[in-house]
Design an enzyme around this catalytic site. Structure first.
Site, PDB file in Angstrom:
ATOM      1  N   GLY A 117       0.873  -1.173   0.000  1.00  0.00           N
ATOM      2  CA  GLY A 117       0.000   0.000   0.000  1.00  0.00           C
ATOM      3  C   GLY A 117       0.895   1.202   0.000  1.00  0.00           C
ATOM      4  N   GLU A 118       0.705   2.087   0.921  1.00  0.00           N
ATOM      5  CA  GLU A 118       1.545   3.278   1.015  1.00  0.00           C
ATOM      6  C   GLU A 118       2.102   3.316   2.441  1.00  0.00           C
ATOM      7  OE1 GLU A 118       2.272   5.055  -1.727  1.00  0.00           O
ATOM      8  OE2 GLU A 118       3.712   5.954  -0.349  1.00  0.00           O
ATOM      9  N   SER A 119       3.415   3.116   2.551  1.00  0.00           N
ATOM     10  CA  SER A 119       3.984   2.952   3.894  1.00  0.00           C
ATOM     11  C   SER A 119       3.827   4.205   4.763  1.00  0.00           C
ATOM     12  CB  SER A 119       5.456   2.548   3.791  1.00  0.00           C
ATOM     13  OG  SER A 119       6.178   3.482   3.045  1.00  0.00           O
ATOM     14  N   CYS A 142       6.064  -5.405   0.170  1.00  0.00           N
ATOM     15  CA  CYS A 142       6.172  -4.078  -0.444  1.00  0.00           C
ATOM     16  C   CYS A 142       6.165  -2.973   0.613  1.00  0.00           C
ATOM     17  CB  CYS A 142       5.094  -3.897  -1.503  1.00  0.00           C
ATOM     18  SG  CYS A 142       5.545  -2.637  -2.689  1.00  0.00           S
ATOM     19  N   ARG A 184      12.974   3.189  -1.003  1.00  0.00           N
ATOM     20  CA  ARG A 184      11.576   3.281  -1.461  1.00  0.00           C
ATOM     21  C   ARG A 184      11.550   3.646  -2.941  1.00  0.00           C
ATOM     22  NH1 ARG A 184       8.110   7.415   1.104  1.00  0.00           N
ATOM     23  NH2 ARG A 184       6.460   6.220   0.130  1.00  0.00           N
ATOM     24  N   ILE A 230       4.987  -3.183  -7.684  1.00  0.00           N
ATOM     25  CA  ILE A 230       4.217  -1.949  -7.890  1.00  0.00           C
ATOM     26  C   ILE A 230       4.853  -0.831  -7.063  1.00  0.00           C
ATOM     27  CG2 ILE A 230       1.944  -0.846  -7.719  1.00  0.00           C
ATOM     28  CD1 ILE A 230       0.749  -3.735  -7.628  1.00  0.00           C
ATOM     29  N   ARG A 231       5.437   0.160  -7.757  1.00  0.00           N
ATOM     30  CA  ARG A 231       6.182   1.233  -7.066  1.00  0.00           C
ATOM     31  C   ARG A 231       7.009   0.644  -5.928  1.00  0.00           C
ATOM     32  NH1 ARG A 231       1.340   3.044  -8.071  1.00  0.00           N
ATOM     33  NH2 ARG A 231       0.585   2.797  -5.932  1.00  0.00           N
ATOM     34  N   HIS A 266       4.384  -8.224  -4.597  1.00  0.00           N
ATOM     35  CA  HIS A 266       3.026  -8.537  -4.098  1.00  0.00           C
ATOM     36  C   HIS A 266       2.600  -9.975  -4.436  1.00  0.00           C
ATOM     37  CE1 HIS A 266       1.314  -4.468  -3.086  1.00  0.00           C
ATOM     38  NE2 HIS A 266       2.368  -4.096  -3.782  1.00  0.00           N
ATOM     39  N   GLU A 277       0.342 -11.669  -3.108  1.00  0.00           N
ATOM     40  CA  GLU A 277      -1.107 -11.841  -2.913  1.00  0.00           C
ATOM     41  C   GLU A 277      -1.892 -11.435  -4.163  1.00  0.00           C
ATOM     42  OE1 GLU A 277       0.656  -9.383  -1.993  1.00  0.00           O
ATOM     43  OE2 GLU A 277      -0.501  -7.540  -2.117  1.00  0.00           O
TER      44      GLU A 277
HETATM   45  N1  LIG Z   1       3.016  -1.407  -3.663  1.00  0.00           N
HETATM   46  C1  LIG Z   1       3.489  -0.818  -2.593  1.00  0.00           C
HETATM   47  O1  LIG Z   1       3.319  -1.278  -1.461  1.00  0.00           O
HETATM   48  C2  LIG Z   1       4.203   0.466  -2.841  1.00  0.00           C
HETATM   49  C3  LIG Z   1       5.011   0.960  -1.682  1.00  0.00           C
HETATM   50  C4  LIG Z   1       5.059   2.480  -1.711  1.00  0.00           C
HETATM   51  N2  LIG Z   1       5.809   2.959  -2.827  1.00  0.00           N
HETATM   52  C5  LIG Z   1       5.645   3.004  -0.386  1.00  0.00           C
HETATM   53  O2  LIG Z   1       6.645   3.607  -0.366  1.00  0.00           O
HETATM   54  O3  LIG Z   1       5.082   2.761   0.630  1.00  0.00           O
END
Ligand SMILES: NC(=O)CC[C@H](N)C(=O)O
Length: 234
Positions: free
Chosen positions: A67-69, A99, A129, A161-162, A206, A208
């Site tokens: 997700g977004e840390s 991630c 990151r 993903i990112r 990921h 999952e």
């Molecule tokens: N798919 C992800 O969990 C991306 C991580 C996100 N770029 C972060 O820094 O949290």
């Protein structure tokens, strides 16, 4: 209900029939997919979303999803979960970060927002990151993963993903489980994307979001081993 008298049965056998309770941190991100994947594994008794401190006491093992840390850390701070999460990790119970979850489990993160970001920590690694930048936002790559894919097996379909990478390993206790198989932009095949340290597991991608449950089964196995062979307190 069948009552089993412990003294009549080999203790080990009783223990080995035990099923386990998993929690997935559900403050933000891809937690539902982890829940679905775990629910289909026979040794899993339950897989529940974790949003409250008191729920941590009910689980044997924890997954911190992607997700977004920064967002996850903020919500965790606000809901009083940050310190209890650190405590859970410190207790030695199996924890897996995917991630953003891997970023949160790292002791150090680069390319964080101004002022840094708070981490749960526990893994002696530094992560970068958003390693692949905005040019290559997401990609899929087949990986060899130590303990998970065997030489006769097909490789693991890893979805990035990112994604972060592990830029430095800061303890001899870290086991490298996977590196990139191909160069991706500026990032070459030396880049580490999965590690393990005792009962902590971290993957930059990921698992999952695929139909491949080998890593989830591996984490369940790790959890079983932890509870069967004695807890390794740190
Ligand atoms: N798919 C992800 O969990 C991306 C991580 C996100 N770029 C972060 O820094 O949290």
């Amino acid at each position: 209900m069948v009552h089993i008298n412990n003294e009549d049965v080999n203790n080990n056998e009783v223990n080995r029939s035990r099923r386990f309770h998993f929690g997935i941190l559900a403050l933000q991100g891809a937690f539902q997919e982890h829940i679905h994947m775990l629910q289909n594994i026979p040794q899993v008794s339950s897989a529940i979303p974790i949003r409250k401190v008191e729920q941590l006491a009910t689980i044997d093992a924890l997954i911190i999803p992607g997700g977004e840390s920064t967002t996850m850390a903020l919500i965790a701070e606000r809901s009083g979960l940050m310190e209890p999460l650190r405590e859970f990790v410190r207790s030695g119970k199996p924890t897996w970060g995917t991630c953003a979850g891997m970023i949160l489990l790292a002791n150090e993160a680069n390319k964080t927002k101004k002022g840094g970001q708070s981490l749960i920590g526990g893994l002696d690694i530094t992560v970068n990151r958003n390693q692949f930048g905005s040019q290559i936002d997401s990609f899929e790559s087949a990986l060899r993963i130590e303990n998970v894919t065997t030489s006769s097996d097909h490789l693991f379909p890893a979805v990035f993903i990112r994604a972060p990478i592990i830029s430095s390993i800061n303890s001899p206790d870290i086991e490298v489980l996977a590196r990139l198989e191909h160069n991706v932009g500026e990032t070459d095949t030396s880049a580490i994307v999965a590690v393990k340290q005792d009962n902590l597991l971290a993957t930059a991608f990921h698992p999952e979001l695929t139909n491949d449950d080998r890593l989830h089964k591996y984490f369940v196995q790790l959890t079983q081993d932890y509870y069967y062979t004695g807890k390794k307190e740190k």
